[in-house]
Design a protein around this motif. Structure first.
Motif, PDB file in Angstrom:
ATOM      1  N   GLU A 115       0.835  -1.209   0.000  1.00 20.97           N
ATOM      2  CA  GLU A 115       0.000   0.000   0.000  1.00 20.97           C
ATOM      3  C   GLU A 115       0.869   1.258   0.000  1.00 20.97           C
ATOM      4  N   VAL A 116       1.929   1.254   0.795  1.00 22.66           N
ATOM      5  CA  VAL A 116       2.832   2.401   0.846  1.00 22.66           C
ATOM      6  C   VAL A 116       3.513   2.582  -0.507  1.00 22.66           C
ATOM      7  N   HIS A 117       4.014   1.495  -1.075  1.00 22.52           N
ATOM      8  CA  HIS A 117       4.670   1.564  -2.398  1.00 22.52           C
ATOM      9  C   HIS A 117       3.721   2.125  -3.454  1.00 22.52           C
ATOM     10  N   GLU A 118       2.474   1.728  -3.402  1.00 20.98           N
ATOM     11  CA  GLU A 118       1.494   2.202  -4.381  1.00 20.98           C
ATOM     12  C   GLU A 118       1.112   3.666  -4.139  1.00 20.98           C
ATOM     13  N   THR A 119       1.129   4.109  -2.905  1.00 28.12           N
ATOM     14  CA  THR A 119       0.686   5.460  -2.550  1.00 28.12           C
ATOM     15  C   THR A 119       1.752   6.518  -2.815  1.00 28.12           C
ATOM     16  N   ILE A 120       3.007   6.189  -2.529  1.00 30.14           N
ATOM     17  CA  ILE A 120       4.088   7.175  -2.627  1.00 30.14           C
ATOM     18  C   ILE A 120       4.612   7.235  -4.056  1.00 30.14           C
ATOM     19  N   LYS A 121       4.574   8.420  -4.641  1.00 23.25           N
ATOM     20  CA  LYS A 121       5.001   8.614  -6.027  1.00 23.25           C
ATOM     21  C   LYS A 121       6.523   8.619  -6.169  1.00 23.25           C
ATOM     22  N   ASN A 122       7.200   9.385  -5.318  1.00 23.27           N
ATOM     23  CA  ASN A 122       8.660   9.537  -5.415  1.00 23.27           C
ATOM     24  C   ASN A 122       9.361   8.449  -4.607  1.00 23.27           C
ATOM     25  N   LYS A 123      10.163   7.638  -5.317  1.00 20.18           N
ATOM     26  CA  LYS A 123      10.903   6.553  -4.668  1.00 20.18           C
ATOM     27  C   LYS A 123      12.367   6.678  -5.040  1.00 20.18           C
ATOM     28  N   LEU A 124      13.231   6.601  -4.029  1.00 15.33           N
ATOM     29  CA  LEU A 124      14.667   6.740  -4.259  1.00 15.33           C
ATOM     30  C   LEU A 124      15.428   5.590  -3.639  1.00 15.33           C
ATOM     31  N   ASN A 125      16.625   5.391  -4.164  1.00 18.01           N
ATOM     32  CA  ASN A 125      17.502   4.319  -3.717  1.00 18.01           C
ATOM     33  C   ASN A 125      18.880   4.889  -3.419  1.00 18.01           C
ATOM     34  N   ILE A 126      19.507   4.353  -2.396  1.00 18.12           N
ATOM     35  CA  ILE A 126      20.918   4.646  -2.124  1.00 18.12           C
ATOM     36  C   ILE A 126      21.693   3.454  -2.686  1.00 18.12           C
ATOM     37  N   PRO A 127      22.429   3.654  -3.787  1.00 15.37           N
ATOM     38  CA  PRO A 127      23.111   2.521  -4.426  1.00 15.37           C
ATOM     39  C   PRO A 127      24.135   1.851  -3.500  1.00 15.37           C
ATOM     40  N   ILE A 128      24.127   0.534  -3.530  1.00 15.66           N
ATOM     41  CA  ILE A 128      25.100  -0.260  -2.780  1.00 15.66           C
ATOM     42  C   ILE A 128      25.616  -1.375  -3.692  1.00 15.66           C
ATOM     43  N   LYS A 129      26.637  -2.077  -3.250  1.00 18.92           N
ATOM     44  CA  LYS A 129      27.200  -3.170  -4.044  1.00 18.92           C
ATOM     45  C   LYS A 129      26.151  -4.248  -4.299  1.00 18.92           C
ATOM     46  N   ASN A 130      26.255  -4.901  -5.446  1.00 22.56           N
ATOM     47  CA  ASN A 130      25.276  -5.916  -5.842  1.00 22.56           C
ATOM     48  C   ASN A 130      25.172  -7.093  -4.879  1.00 22.56           C
ATOM     49  N   ASN A 131      26.242  -7.460  -4.241  1.00 23.49           N
ATOM     50  CA  ASN A 131      26.205  -8.646  -3.376  1.00 23.49           C
ATOM     51  C   ASN A 131      25.803  -8.325  -1.934  1.00 23.49           C
ATOM     52  N   THR A 132      25.293  -7.110  -1.692  1.00 24.91           N
ATOM     53  CA  THR A 132      24.809  -6.735  -0.358  1.00 24.91           C
ATOM     54  C   THR A 132      23.315  -6.451  -0.426  1.00 24.91           C
ATOM     55  N   ARG A 133      22.647  -6.574   0.721  1.00 24.02           N
ATOM     56  CA  ARG A 133      21.184  -6.463   0.741  1.00 24.02           C
ATOM     57  C   ARG A 133      20.700  -5.046   1.014  1.00 24.02           C
ATOM     58  N   SER A 134      21.206  -4.425   2.078  1.00 26.67           N
ATOM     59  CA  SER A 134      20.736  -3.084   2.424  1.00 26.67           C
ATOM     60  C   SER A 134      21.642  -2.457   3.473  1.00 26.67           C
ATOM     61  N   LEU A 135      21.533  -1.150   3.585  1.00 22.30           N
ATOM     62  CA  LEU A 135      22.249  -0.407   4.625  1.00 22.30           C
ATOM     63  C   LEU A 135      21.449  -0.452   5.930  1.00 22.30           C
ATOM     64  N   ASN A 136      22.110  -0.164   7.032  1.00 19.53           N
ATOM     65  CA  ASN A 136      21.424   0.007   8.300  1.00 19.53           C
ATOM     66  C   ASN A 136      20.484   1.204   8.188  1.00 19.53           C
ATOM     67  N   LEU A 137      19.329   1.137   8.827  1.00 21.69           N
ATOM     68  CA  LEU A 137      18.328   2.198   8.744  1.00 21.69           C
ATOM     69  C   LEU A 137      18.879   3.551   9.193  1.00 21.69           C
ATOM     70  N   ALA A 138      19.558   3.587  10.311  1.00 22.14           N
ATOM     71  CA  ALA A 138      20.103   4.853  10.810  1.00 22.14           C
ATOM     72  C   ALA A 138      21.139   5.428   9.838  1.00 22.14           C
TER      73      ALA A 138
END
Length: 147
Positions: A109-132
């Protein structure tokens, strides 16, 4: 003023670190419930120390109440599910930067509602950055753009 919004955060130490970041950078913090913890737990004291009094925090009972409070303002979702690089985006001073929970991200629902979506690029073999860390990176770029 730039706002940071956390969607149903579930790791108290990350939220405490974000409170400290918001206090130091003069950002408002919004927390969309439910959170996976009680915010005033003693174990958080060491992380946000006395910064809690310097951080303006607003609580939203649900995503719907959050969206209603943002009628004429932009909300930008930071997500791993887009290729839109955050450094190529022009931020505005009244933007709200929205971040999902550590364990689940945000709902469809959030993905569908929010128009602007951004990404912080990271290396392909990693999943995600820490939230903070993501909050610090994104807010630093927005503040840099404001001069």
């Amino acid at each position: 003023m730039l706002n940071i919004a956390l969607y149903q955060p579930d790791i108290p130490q990350n939220t405490a670190a974000i409170i400290r970041t918001c206090a130091c950078l003069g950002l408002k913090l919004e927390i969309i419930k439910p959170a996976g913890f009680v915010l005033n737990e003693k174990k958080l004291d060491r992380i946000y120390m006395d910064y809690l009094k310097d951080c303006e925090i607003f609580y939203h009972e649900s995503f719907d109440t959050f969206v209603k409070s943002k009628k004429q303002k932009r909300v930008i979702l930071f997500t791993t599910k887009t290729k839109n690089n955050y450094t190529k985006f022009t931020f505005e001073k009244n933007d709200t930067l929205l971040f999902g929970s550590e364990s689940k991200g945000v709902s469809e629902e959030v993905h569908e509602t929010i128009k602007n979506k951004l990404n912080i690029p990271i290396k392909n073999n990693t999943r995600s950055l820490n939230l903070a860390t993501s909050v610090a990176i994104a807010s630093s770029e927005a503040l840099r753009q404001f001069g």
